[in-house]
Design a protein around this motif. Structure first.
Motif, mmCIF file in Angstrom:
data_model
loop_
_atom_site.group_PDB
_atom_site.id
_atom_site.type_symbol
_atom_site.label_atom_id
_atom_site.label_comp_id
_atom_site.label_asym_id
_atom_site.label_seq_id
_atom_site.Cartn_x
_atom_site.Cartn_y
_atom_site.Cartn_z
ATOM 1 N N GLY A 21 0.821 -1.213 0.000
ATOM 2 C CA GLY A 21 0.000 0.000 0.000
ATOM 3 C C GLY A 21 0.851 1.257 0.000
ATOM 4 O O GLY A 21 0.547 2.213 -0.732
ATOM 5 N N ILE A 22 1.895 1.268 0.815
ATOM 6 C CA ILE A 22 2.783 2.434 0.850
ATOM 7 C C ILE A 22 3.432 2.644 -0.515
ATOM 8 O O ILE A 22 3.520 3.777 -1.012
ATOM 9 C CB ILE A 22 3.851 2.261 1.944
ATOM 10 N N GLY A 23 3.872 1.545 -1.144
ATOM 11 C CA GLY A 23 4.475 1.657 -2.469
ATOM 12 C C GLY A 23 3.514 2.201 -3.499
ATOM 13 O O GLY A 23 3.855 3.085 -4.298
ATOM 14 N N ALA A 24 2.269 1.683 -3.494
ATOM 15 C CA ALA A 24 1.255 2.177 -4.438
ATOM 16 C C ALA A 24 0.948 3.643 -4.180
ATOM 17 O O ALA A 24 0.767 4.428 -5.131
ATOM 18 C CB ALA A 24 -0.012 1.339 -4.322
ATOM 19 N N ALA A 25 0.888 4.031 -2.898
ATOM 20 C CA ALA A 25 0.608 5.429 -2.555
ATOM 21 C C ALA A 25 1.718 6.342 -3.056
ATOM 22 O O ALA A 25 1.447 7.398 -3.647
ATOM 23 C CB ALA A 25 0.442 5.568 -1.042
ATOM 24 N N VAL A 26 2.962 5.952 -2.829
ATOM 25 C CA VAL A 26 4.099 6.793 -3.248
ATOM 26 C C VAL A 26 4.132 6.937 -4.765
ATOM 27 O O VAL A 26 4.243 8.046 -5.302
ATOM 28 C CB VAL A 26 5.417 6.197 -2.728
ATOM 29 N N PRO A 371 -6.582 7.066 -8.386
ATOM 30 C CA PRO A 371 -7.123 5.940 -7.616
ATOM 31 C C PRO A 371 -6.046 4.998 -7.105
ATOM 32 O O PRO A 371 -6.179 4.443 -6.004
ATOM 33 C CB PRO A 371 -8.067 5.237 -8.601
ATOM 34 N N VAL A 372 -4.959 4.809 -7.869
ATOM 35 C CA VAL A 372 -3.869 3.943 -7.408
ATOM 36 C C VAL A 372 -3.232 4.525 -6.146
ATOM 37 O O VAL A 372 -3.040 3.828 -5.140
ATOM 38 C CB VAL A 372 -2.814 3.760 -8.510
ATOM 39 N N GLY A 373 -2.915 5.816 -6.187
ATOM 40 C CA GLY A 373 -2.266 6.448 -5.043
ATOM 41 C C GLY A 373 -3.148 6.495 -3.816
ATOM 42 O O GLY A 373 -2.706 6.155 -2.711
ATOM 43 N N LEU A 374 -4.396 6.906 -3.972
ATOM 44 C CA LEU A 374 -5.290 7.032 -2.824
ATOM 45 C C LEU A 374 -5.709 5.672 -2.281
ATOM 46 O O LEU A 374 -5.862 5.505 -1.064
ATOM 47 C CB LEU A 374 -6.517 7.865 -3.210
ATOM 48 N N PHE A 375 -5.877 4.685 -3.161
ATOM 49 C CA PHE A 375 -6.169 3.341 -2.668
ATOM 50 C C PHE A 375 -4.976 2.789 -1.899
ATOM 51 O O PHE A 375 -5.138 2.073 -0.898
ATOM 52 C CB PHE A 375 -6.539 2.393 -3.808
ATOM 53 N N GLY A 376 -3.759 3.115 -2.360
ATOM 54 C CA GLY A 376 -2.573 2.702 -1.626
ATOM 55 C C GLY A 376 -2.539 3.284 -0.232
ATOM 56 O O GLY A 376 -2.159 2.602 0.736
ATOM 57 N N VAL A 377 -2.948 4.550 -0.097
ATOM 58 C CA VAL A 377 -3.029 5.177 1.227
ATOM 59 C C VAL A 377 -4.002 4.407 2.105
ATOM 60 O O VAL A 377 -3.697 4.078 3.263
ATOM 61 C CB VAL A 377 -3.464 6.655 1.101
#
Length: 408
Positions: A21-26, A371-377
């Motif tokens: 999740g952190i990786g997707a958010a970053v 959506p990728v970044g916010l879903f990662g958060v």
């Protein structure tokens, strides 16, 4: 069944999900930030799309958490900690709502207002772009009232999530179980009514008002059903990561997983009913203010997205979930859930992005970065919260319902 020696969940899979999740958010938010320097308008349009889509998950978790407290059942006891962990992201998402509010105020000085009802020239008599139909909807559609409502929504949702989590942990620590069950049930009864109203207005504010000429009484219902589908699909996928922990092996039989499969089947049918029912009523009514919303989602290649939704959001999962065996086999159920989760993205693309892009081919990587970044958060917050308590509420008197149907 009761125990007072509950430890926090130390599950390697949850650590990996948190890192994922952190990786997707970053990555997602970095690409989204890059989009701001390339095209600020596209950045804000994408952020609204991503925020509106991802908000469905903490809201869906909160809804099912309250439903579980109201109705009981083995599926809810099994899922409670996952639902609590997802709903606890709501205070963070209040902070993440700030760019949407700033967009309404046109803080970034765009040439064209994304929410055109926020443009003073549209709602001021004698203004250059005066639109009497939109002006009629003031003061509801006004930046100040929009911002105030956003605060009200998140105060309600965050308060419900934090209280239910706090009382659930008190129950874990040995508080009077029956008293806590009664307290959480009463709050959930009030909270469910507040939830339905607030989420309906939230959907109208953030999503529907992108086209202030159009409205539908089913729009908020459609958003809530989407949130339910997405949340159920996520919970099933999350179960594949924790199903074989010692605690779940000891206490969780196949029956509550089967129940989740039946809920997924029911929500698939409900999504179809709401989506197709809204279309039939509006199209057959042929009112000039209503039909353009659907016309934009047929022209410019968007009709192919509609066909994809019909195929993979209804027909495929409906037929797959008819099988009792598929609903009782977690691996097969997870494959179906993965398709349903992907189609939630597609459905939200179809609902929101035609307001910004006439052609489906105009969708860009900036749109998808949000959506990728916010879903990662949200995923990182979910995994972190999952590790702050026991995976199951072992002190809850309803734990016995998990064993009522046996392990086979």
């Amino acid at each position: 069944m009761a125990t007072t020696t509950l430890s926090r969940s130390q599950v390697p899979q949850l650590n990996r999900l948190q890192l994922f999740g952190i990786g997707a958010a970053v990555i997602g938010l970095a690409l989204l930030a890059l989009g701001f320097f390339i095209n600020p308008q596209l950045f804000l349009e994408s952020y609204i799309f991503g925020f509106y889509f991802v908000m469905a998950f903490p809201l869906g978790c909160l809804a099912f958490l309250m439903i579980q407290h109201l109705t009981g059942g083995a599926w809810g006891i099994m899922s409670r900690r996952m639902l609590e962990a997802g709903a606890l992201a709501l205070p963070i998402f209040f902070i993440l709502s700030v760019p949407v509010v700033l967009t309404v105020y046109n803080f970034f000085n765009l040439e064209h207002f994304i929410y055109h009802w926020a443009d003073p020239s549209v709602v001021t008599p004698g203004g250059e772009n005066f639109d009497p139909l939109v002006a009629h909807k003031v003061p509801w559609l006004s930046p100040a009232w929009f911002a105030a409502r956003m605060v009200i929504y998140f105060v309600i949702w965050s308060g419900l999530a934090l209280l239910l989590r706090s009382w659930s942990l008190q129950q874990d620590r040995g508080a009077k179980s029956l008293a806590m069950v009664d307290r959480m049930r009463k709050l959930s009864g009030i909270g469910t009514a507040l939830f339905v109203l607030s989420v309906t207005f939230f959907a109208l504010d953030v999503g529907l008002s992108l086209d202030a000429h159009w409205y539908s009484t089913m729009y908020g219902v459609h958003y809530m059903v989407n949130a339910g589908l997405g949340t159920l699909a996520f919970i099933i996928l999350a179960l594949t990561q924790i199903r074989h922990t010692a605690l779940f092996e000891e206490h969780v039989p196949i029956k509550p997983i089967h129940d989740l499969g039946k809920l997924l089947f029911a929500f698939t049918i409900l999504w179809t009913y709401v989506s197709f029912g809204q279309f039939v009523i509006i199209w057959s009514g042929d009112v000039a203010e209503f039909t353009p919303w659907y016309a934009r989602r047929i022209d410019g290649g968007w009709v192919y997205v509609s066909l994809l939704l019909m195929t993979l959001s209804f027909f495929a999962p409906f037929l797959a979930l008819l099988s009792r065996g598929n609903k009782r086999n977690l691996n097969r159920l997870a494959q179906i859930a993965l398709v349903i989760l992907f189609m939630r993205v597609v459905d939200m693309v179809w609902v929101i992005l035609p307001e910004f892009h006439e052609q489906v081919t105009q969708i860009s990587w900036v749109n998808l970065a949000a959506p990728v970044g916010l879903f990662g958060v949200w995923l990182a917050i979910w995994a972190w919260n999952m590790q702050r308590a026991s995976l199951l509420p072992l002190n809850d008197p309803q734990m016995d319902s998990l064993h009522a149907g046996g392990h086979h």
